[in-house]
Scaffold this motif. Structure first.
Motif, mmCIF file in Angstrom:
data_model
loop_
_atom_site.group_PDB
_atom_site.id
_atom_site.type_symbol
_atom_site.label_atom_id
_atom_site.label_comp_id
_atom_site.label_asym_id
_atom_site.label_seq_id
_atom_site.Cartn_x
_atom_site.Cartn_y
_atom_site.Cartn_z
ATOM 1 N N ALA A 13 0.829 -1.216 0.000
ATOM 2 C CA ALA A 13 0.000 0.000 0.000
ATOM 3 C C ALA A 13 0.858 1.259 0.000
ATOM 4 O O ALA A 13 0.579 2.217 -0.736
ATOM 5 N N ALA A 14 1.904 1.274 0.818
ATOM 6 C CA ALA A 14 2.780 2.448 0.875
ATOM 7 C C ALA A 14 3.488 2.656 -0.455
ATOM 8 O O ALA A 14 3.568 3.779 -0.965
ATOM 9 N N ARG A 15 3.979 1.590 -1.035
ATOM 10 C CA ARG A 15 4.689 1.704 -2.322
ATOM 11 C C ARG A 15 3.745 2.075 -3.459
ATOM 12 O O ARG A 15 4.111 2.834 -4.357
ATOM 13 N N LEU A 16 2.525 1.555 -3.411
ATOM 14 C CA LEU A 16 1.544 1.907 -4.434
ATOM 15 C C LEU A 16 1.215 3.392 -4.356
ATOM 16 O O LEU A 16 1.128 4.079 -5.385
ATOM 17 N N GLY A 17 1.047 3.913 -3.143
ATOM 18 C CA GLY A 17 0.796 5.345 -2.983
ATOM 19 C C GLY A 17 1.932 6.181 -3.531
ATOM 20 O O GLY A 17 1.714 7.191 -4.220
ATOM 21 N N GLU A 18 3.178 5.760 -3.247
ATOM 22 C CA GLU A 18 4.345 6.473 -3.774
ATOM 23 C C GLU A 18 4.369 6.425 -5.303
ATOM 24 O O GLU A 18 4.672 7.424 -5.961
ATOM 25 N N ALA A 19 4.046 5.249 -5.854
ATOM 26 C CA ALA A 19 4.050 5.102 -7.315
ATOM 27 C C ALA A 19 2.984 5.979 -7.961
ATOM 28 O O ALA A 19 3.233 6.630 -8.981
ATOM 29 N N LEU A 20 1.796 6.017 -7.376
ATOM 30 C CA LEU A 20 0.719 6.848 -7.930
ATOM 31 C C LEU A 20 1.096 8.321 -7.910
ATOM 32 O O LEU A 20 0.859 9.049 -8.880
ATOM 33 N N ARG A 21 1.685 8.770 -6.815
ATOM 34 C CA ARG A 21 2.125 10.174 -6.744
ATOM 35 C C ARG A 21 3.225 10.447 -7.762
ATOM 36 O O ARG A 21 3.255 11.501 -8.401
ATOM 37 N N TYR A 26 5.077 12.943 -12.703
ATOM 38 C CA TYR A 26 5.705 12.824 -14.024
ATOM 39 C C TYR A 26 4.787 13.359 -15.114
ATOM 40 O O TYR A 26 5.212 14.127 -15.970
ATOM 41 N N LEU A 27 3.536 12.927 -15.098
ATOM 42 C CA LEU A 27 2.594 13.377 -16.126
ATOM 43 C C LEU A 27 2.371 14.881 -16.064
ATOM 44 O O LEU A 27 2.225 15.542 -17.095
ATOM 45 N N ALA A 28 2.347 15.434 -14.861
ATOM 46 C CA ALA A 28 2.132 16.877 -14.720
ATOM 47 C C ALA A 28 3.324 17.677 -15.242
ATOM 48 O O ALA A 28 3.155 18.785 -15.766
ATOM 49 N N GLN A 29 4.525 17.118 -15.114
ATOM 50 C CA GLN A 29 5.731 17.842 -15.534
ATOM 51 C C GLN A 29 6.134 17.562 -16.982
ATOM 52 O O GLN A 29 6.899 18.322 -17.567
ATOM 53 N N GLU A 30 5.623 16.476 -17.547
ATOM 54 C CA GLU A 30 6.004 16.086 -18.917
ATOM 55 C C GLU A 30 5.324 17.015 -19.919
ATOM 56 O O GLU A 30 4.100 17.106 -19.979
ATOM 57 N N THR A 31 6.131 17.696 -20.706
ATOM 58 C CA THR A 31 5.584 18.671 -21.660
ATOM 59 C C THR A 31 4.992 18.015 -22.896
ATOM 60 O O THR A 31 4.203 18.636 -23.600
ATOM 61 N N THR A 32 5.347 16.762 -23.168
ATOM 62 C CA THR A 32 4.819 16.100 -24.362
ATOM 63 C C THR A 32 3.442 15.479 -24.125
ATOM 64 O O THR A 32 2.791 15.056 -25.078
ATOM 65 N N VAL A 33 3.000 15.449 -22.868
ATOM 66 C CA VAL A 33 1.673 14.909 -22.560
ATOM 67 C C VAL A 33 0.657 16.034 -22.722
ATOM 68 O O VAL A 33 0.750 17.065 -22.059
ATOM 69 N N VAL A 39 -6.551 13.634 -19.089
ATOM 70 C CA VAL A 39 -5.276 13.617 -18.363
ATOM 71 C C VAL A 39 -5.445 14.301 -17.009
ATOM 72 O O VAL A 39 -4.976 13.793 -15.984
ATOM 73 N N GLU A 40 -6.100 15.438 -16.985
ATOM 74 C CA GLU A 40 -6.316 16.149 -15.723
ATOM 75 C C GLU A 40 -7.126 15.304 -14.738
ATOM 76 O O GLU A 40 -6.814 15.251 -13.553
ATOM 77 N N THR A 41 -8.160 14.633 -15.244
ATOM 78 C CA THR A 41 -8.977 13.767 -14.395
ATOM 79 C C THR A 41 -8.151 12.607 -13.846
ATOM 80 O O THR A 41 -8.236 12.261 -12.669
ATOM 81 N N THR A 42 -7.336 12.011 -14.714
ATOM 82 C CA THR A 42 -6.487 10.896 -14.299
ATOM 83 C C THR A 42 -5.497 11.339 -13.229
ATOM 84 O O THR A 42 -5.292 10.631 -12.234
ATOM 85 N N LEU A 43 -4.885 12.493 -13.424
ATOM 86 C CA LEU A 43 -3.953 13.019 -12.421
ATOM 87 C C LEU A 43 -4.658 13.175 -11.071
ATOM 88 O O LEU A 43 -4.123 12.781 -10.030
ATOM 89 N N GLY A 44 -5.841 13.749 -11.094
ATOM 90 C CA GLY A 44 -6.597 13.940 -9.858
ATOM 91 C C GLY A 44 -6.942 12.622 -9.189
ATOM 92 O O GLY A 44 -6.852 12.496 -7.965
ATOM 93 N N GLU A 45 -7.301 11.622 -9.998
ATOM 94 C CA GLU A 45 -7.646 10.315 -9.439
ATOM 95 C C GLU A 45 -6.431 9.618 -8.851
ATOM 96 O O GLU A 45 -6.524 8.962 -7.808
ATOM 97 N N TYR A 46 -5.280 9.740 -9.489
ATOM 98 C CA TYR A 46 -4.053 9.151 -8.939
ATOM 99 C C TYR A 46 -3.710 9.782 -7.599
ATOM 100 O O TYR A 46 -3.375 9.095 -6.644
ATOM 101 N N ILE A 47 -3.785 11.100 -7.550
ATOM 102 C CA ILE A 47 -3.452 11.801 -6.306
ATOM 103 C C ILE A 47 -4.459 11.456 -5.214
ATOM 104 O O ILE A 47 -4.092 11.231 -4.054
ATOM 105 N N GLU A 48 -5.730 11.376 -5.567
ATOM 106 C CA GLU A 48 -6.757 11.016 -4.589
ATOM 107 C C GLU A 48 -6.549 9.597 -4.065
ATOM 108 O O GLU A 48 -6.655 9.345 -2.872
ATOM 109 N N ALA A 49 -6.229 8.671 -4.962
ATOM 110 C CA ALA A 49 -5.990 7.285 -4.543
ATOM 111 C C ALA A 49 -4.779 7.204 -3.616
ATOM 112 O O ALA A 49 -4.806 6.484 -2.608
#
Length: 82
Positions: A13-21, A26-33, A39-49
């Motif tokens: 669980a701890a590692r999964l949380g770290e991976a999701l963050r 990465y997606l928020a900082q990647e300029t090619t995405v 994408v915005e919804t997915t980012l929010g869901e990852y952070i929420e999870a």
């Protein structure tokens, strides 16, 4: 072997949380995405999870003293109708 997977500090669980963050960061900082609504919804869901996983860990840490505490019970009271 399973103890390492469920350890509150380093387990799955701890590692999964770290991976999701990390993925969200990465997606928020990647300029090619492209910054689409999906994408915005997915980012929010990852952070929420990740936050939910952290909340569960904090709850587990909060409950740990209760699990190990000795329970004092009040003496049984006489029931008048017995």
């Amino acid at each position: 072997m399973i103890a390492a997977l469920v350890d509150a500090d380093t387990g799955t669980a701890a590692r999964l949380g770290e991976a999701l963050r990390g993925i969200a960061r990465y997606l928020a900082q990647e300029t090619t995405v492209p910054r689409t609504e999906t994408v915005e919804t997915t980012l929010g869901e990852y952070i929420e999870a990740a936050s939910v996983l952290q909340d569960l860990r904090l709850l587990d840490l909060t409950l740990e003293p209760l699990r190990t505490a000795s329970v004092r019970r009040a003496p049984a009271q006489a029931v008048p109708w017995r």
